[in-house]
Design a protein around this motif. Structure first.
Motif, PDB file in Angstrom:
ATOM      1  N   HIS A  18      19.293   1.038  -3.690  1.00 50.90           N
ATOM      2  CA  HIS A  18      17.972   0.644  -3.225  1.00 50.90           C
ATOM      3  C   HIS A  18      17.123  -0.025  -4.300  1.00 50.90           C
ATOM      4  CE1 HIS A  18      17.431   4.679  -4.842  1.00 50.90           C
ATOM      5  NE2 HIS A  18      16.173   4.368  -5.019  1.00 50.90           N
ATOM      6  N   THR A  22      18.990  -6.337  -4.382  1.00 48.92           N
ATOM      7  CA  THR A  22      17.965  -7.110  -3.687  1.00 48.92           C
ATOM      8  C   THR A  22      18.530  -7.929  -2.534  1.00 48.92           C
ATOM      9  OG1 THR A  22      18.194  -8.926  -5.266  1.00 48.92           O
ATOM     10  CG2 THR A  22      16.501  -7.275  -5.722  1.00 48.92           C
ATOM     11  N   GLN A  25      18.142  -5.784   0.533  1.00 51.73           N
ATOM     12  CA  GLN A  25      16.900  -5.020   0.520  1.00 51.73           C
ATOM     13  C   GLN A  25      16.424  -4.681   1.932  1.00 51.73           C
ATOM     14  OE1 GLN A  25      15.337  -3.811  -2.253  1.00 51.73           O
ATOM     15  NE2 GLN A  25      14.044  -2.713  -0.816  1.00 51.73           N
ATOM     16  N   TRP A  28      17.500  -1.327   3.128  1.00 51.86           N
ATOM     17  CA  TRP A  28      16.808  -0.178   2.537  1.00 51.86           C
ATOM     18  C   TRP A  28      15.382  -0.080   3.038  1.00 51.86           C
ATOM     19  CZ3 TRP A  28      20.839   2.136   1.853  1.00 51.86           C
ATOM     20  CH2 TRP A  28      21.962   1.522   1.321  1.00 51.86           C
ATOM     21  N   ASN A  29      14.799  -1.192   3.453  1.00 49.21           N
ATOM     22  CA  ASN A  29      13.459  -1.153   4.052  1.00 49.21           C
ATOM     23  C   ASN A  29      13.486  -0.424   5.392  1.00 49.21           C
ATOM     24  OD1 ASN A  29      12.479  -2.612   1.898  1.00 49.21           O
ATOM     25  ND2 ASN A  29      12.521  -4.556   2.975  1.00 49.21           N
TER      26      ASN A  29
END
Length: 104
Positions: A18, A22, A25, A28-29
């Protein structure tokens, strides 16, 4: 040098996806939402990069709960590339009253 934060229990190095990843990403959001899903449907493009993305997403999200969409075949030219191409073929076939559209 490995920091104490990276060094996990029993001296095992843990990857901090996380914070360092990137490129994914967006996963993970939505981690809390995705963790609640018992089944995830992956509908990526049918080309090689799309298939590679589906494999990577399934690996990260858990292959046991990922299902992949298989796009239908076109007349003599392989499979439809994505959902837009499928919908385009359906649209033309319906409105021009043909069983197969000229594009598919």
């Amino acid at each position: 040098m490995i920091s104490a934060e990276t060094l996990g229990r029993n001296g095992v190095v843990q990857r901090r996806w996380h914070n360092q990843d990137t490129k994914f990403q967006y996963l993970w959001n939505c981690k809390e939402y995705l963790n609640k899903a018992s089944r995830i449907i992956l509908a990526t493009d049918a080309d090689a990069p799309g298939q590679a993305l589906a494999e990577e997403l399934a690996r990260r999200l858990g292959k046991e709960r990922c299902w992949r969409v298989t796009w239908p075949t076109k007349t003599g030219t392989g499979v439809c590339k994505d959902a837009n191409e499928v919908l385009s073929c359906i649209y033309f076939a319906y409105f021009f009253r043909r069983s197969k559209c000229g594009r598919c």
